[in-house]
Write an enzyme that holds these catalytic residues in place. Structure first.
Site, PDB file in Angstrom:
ATOM      1  N   HIS A 216       0.826  -1.224   0.000  1.00 12.76           N
ATOM      2  CA  HIS A 216       0.000   0.000   0.000  1.00 12.76           C
ATOM      3  C   HIS A 216       0.859   1.273   0.000  1.00 12.76           C
ATOM      4  O   HIS A 216       0.943   1.956  -0.993  1.00 12.76           O
ATOM      5  CB  HIS A 216      -1.005   0.054   1.158  1.00 12.76           C
ATOM      6  CG  HIS A 216      -1.902  -1.125   1.258  1.00 12.76           C
ATOM      7  ND1 HIS A 216      -2.745  -1.485   0.235  1.00 12.76           N
ATOM      8  CD2 HIS A 216      -2.085  -2.035   2.249  1.00 12.76           C
ATOM      9  CE1 HIS A 216      -3.416  -2.570   0.607  1.00 12.76           C
ATOM     10  NE2 HIS A 216      -3.027  -2.920   1.808  1.00 12.76           N
TER      11      HIS A 216
ATOM     12  N   ASP B 286      -5.034  -8.391  -2.887  1.00 13.09           N
ATOM     13  CA  ASP B 286      -5.250  -8.137  -1.466  1.00 13.09           C
ATOM     14  C   ASP B 286      -6.552  -8.746  -0.942  1.00 13.09           C
ATOM     15  O   ASP B 286      -6.603  -9.911  -0.597  1.00 13.09           O
ATOM     16  CB  ASP B 286      -5.184  -6.618  -1.222  1.00 13.09           C
ATOM     17  CG  ASP B 286      -5.152  -6.258   0.262  1.00 13.09           C
ATOM     18  OD1 ASP B 286      -5.160  -7.159   1.101  1.00 13.09           O
ATOM     19  OD2 ASP B 286      -5.125  -5.056   0.584  1.00 13.09           O
TER      20      ASP B 286
HETATM   21 ZN    ZN Z   1      -3.294  -6.853   3.027  1.00 16.41          ZN
END
Ligand code: ZN
Length: 453
Positions: A279, A330
């Site tokens: 991220h 994810d």
């Molecule tokens: Zn994650």
């Protein structure tokens, strides 16, 4: 495995700005042995017999796609957390409910189906960021790595490679608060006991490797970060870490440690070219310099970041600072690396109100070779001699891709346009069908089991 030949209508070769037409690809024992463009000098040398025997791959053939960030069990949440209001934290509560129901058998069933969905999408290798280690209440299973073993087996059934990123998850907050409720299944007590457990997990299968992960600075106390980072470094394993996904993490870290999460990781030896930050949506300029100068990779997960209202990470600045970019699905709200790849460019357009930040070739690199490198497979993700024979063919005659020039594929195709997938020389998907797993049926059955009231 015997010599196999494929004739790709187009193939995206390494260091090329766009696809090359009519490429003969040969492989033996799971490795690419020859890549010959037939336009020009290649055709006469290849011979008519050779071309007749080759498996035809109409469309664009890419190297294997790498999904560098996965939590397989989140697949059970798709479509269940998207209505109404809420944020990352309320989503997390729903996620914990599913986590509480999983055991090695049900996780094998769910992950096998989830990984097979990835295979259908052209993903030949997954990085599983795995923290659901123990039984209810945190009691270890008889084999303390039973959950890891289930995930490795699931990848074998699905026909893809896996890097099991065994995740240290030791605390409930930056202040070191103890794990409670469903989180107790994630914890090993401390980093030394985490290292002891993971050192005992040594899968012998060719398709699996073990790496390390720090769940986040929220979940590993500062004084234990170096233990996890040192284990990965000594073993030469990849190290992944969730980083600055939410501004709240930055705020909490500043309040407790007086610095950003990136600075904290740097000070404890957790950054470097074998580290991937996942991220990094809310970095400071100084964070970007620390990440880039140390050649720490960054795994972007745009569809999840979108779904969880995380924000948009500064992807171009990350790349310019020196961080290789990779991609992950994810939470599996979407399993489609074409969508992840183009989102890197398109989200940057929304953020900056300018176009043209990444070339198509840069997006291909993020989806392929950079992702494999982030997972410790340095010999995958390129159509080049000596590399693993991973081939992903995308049709150029679907409603979405018809009339699209091959160079534009990443801006037009979806996972549903993948027709043929070869992993380590073995065909896993043909004509858009997984050869061994009935993906929709197995997903339905596994998810129903876990979400029944
Ligand atoms: Zn994650």
């Amino acid at each position: 495995m015997p010599l196999t030949r494929w004739l790709a209508e187009y193939a995206w070769l390494p260091e090329h700005a766009e696809p090359t037409p009519d490429v003969l690809i040969e492989a033996e024992d799971g490795r690419i042995t020859a890549v010959t463009p037939l336009v020009g000098d290649g055709a006469p040398a290849a011979g008519v017999e050779v071309l007749r025997e080759a498996v035809r791959l109409p469309g664009l053939t890419l190297p294997g796609l790498a999904n560098a960030h996965s939590h397989a069990f989140h697949r059970a949440l798709r479509g269940r957390t998207h209505g109404g209001r809420g944020d990352f934290w309320s989503w997390r509560d729903v996620m914990y409910t599913v986590a509480a129901r999983l055991d090695p058998d049900s996780y094998l069933a769910l992950a096998r189906a989830a990984y097979a969905e990835m295979a259908l999408a052209g993903i030949t290798c997954v990085g599983e960021f795995h923290y659901l280690h123990h039984g209810p209440g945190g009691t270890p299973y008889a084999d303390p790595n039973a959950m890891s073993a289930a995930l490795v087996e699931a990848a074998a059934h699905a026909g893809i490679r896996i890097t099991l990123l065994d995740t240290a998850y030791l605390a409930a907050g930056v202040d070191g608060a103890p794990l409670t409720g469903p989180q107790r299944r994630f914890g090993d007590g401390d980093a030394l006991r985490w290292a002891e457990r993971v050192s005992g997990f040594t899968p012998e299968d060719d398709h699996a490797r073990v790496g390390a992960a720090i769940h986040s600075v929220r979940a590993v106390p500062a004084e234990q970060l170096a233990t996890v980072a040192g284990w990965a470094d000594r073993q030469g394993r990849p190290l992944h870490v969730h980083l600055s996904e939410q501004p709240a993490e930055n705020d909490a870290c500043r309040a407790v440690h007086g610095c950003t999460p990136t600075r904290l990781l740097a000070d404890h030896g957790a950054l470097g070219r074998h580290t991937t930050a996942v991220h990094a949506t809310h970095p400071t300029s100084a964070d970007l310099t620390l990440l880039g100068d140390s050649r720490t990779g960054i795994c972007l997960c745009p569809t999840t970041e979108r779904d969880l209202a995380d924000g948009i990470g500064p992807a171009r600045r990350m790349a310019e600072a020196g961080s290789p970019l990779s991609l992950g699905s994810d939470s599996h709200a979407v399993v489609d690396l074409f969508e992840e790849a183009r989102a890197v460019e398109l989200d940057e357009r929304l953020r900056t109100r300018r176009r043209g930040h990444f070339t198509a070739a840069e997006l291909v690199t993020a989806a392929t070779v950079a992702g494999h490198a982030a997972l410790g497979w340095e010999d995958a993700g390129r159509l080049s001699v000596g590399d693993r024979a991973d081939l992903v063919t995308v049709r150029l005659d679907s409603a979405r891709t018809a009339g699209v020039p091959p160079v534009g594929t990443f801006f037009a195709a979806t996972a549903a346009d993948v027709t043929h997938v070869v992993v380590d020389g073995r065909t896993v998907v043909a004509e858009g069908r997984h050869l061994t797993v009935d993906v929709p049926a197995e997903l339905s059955a596994a998810i129903e089991e876990l979400t029944r009231p």
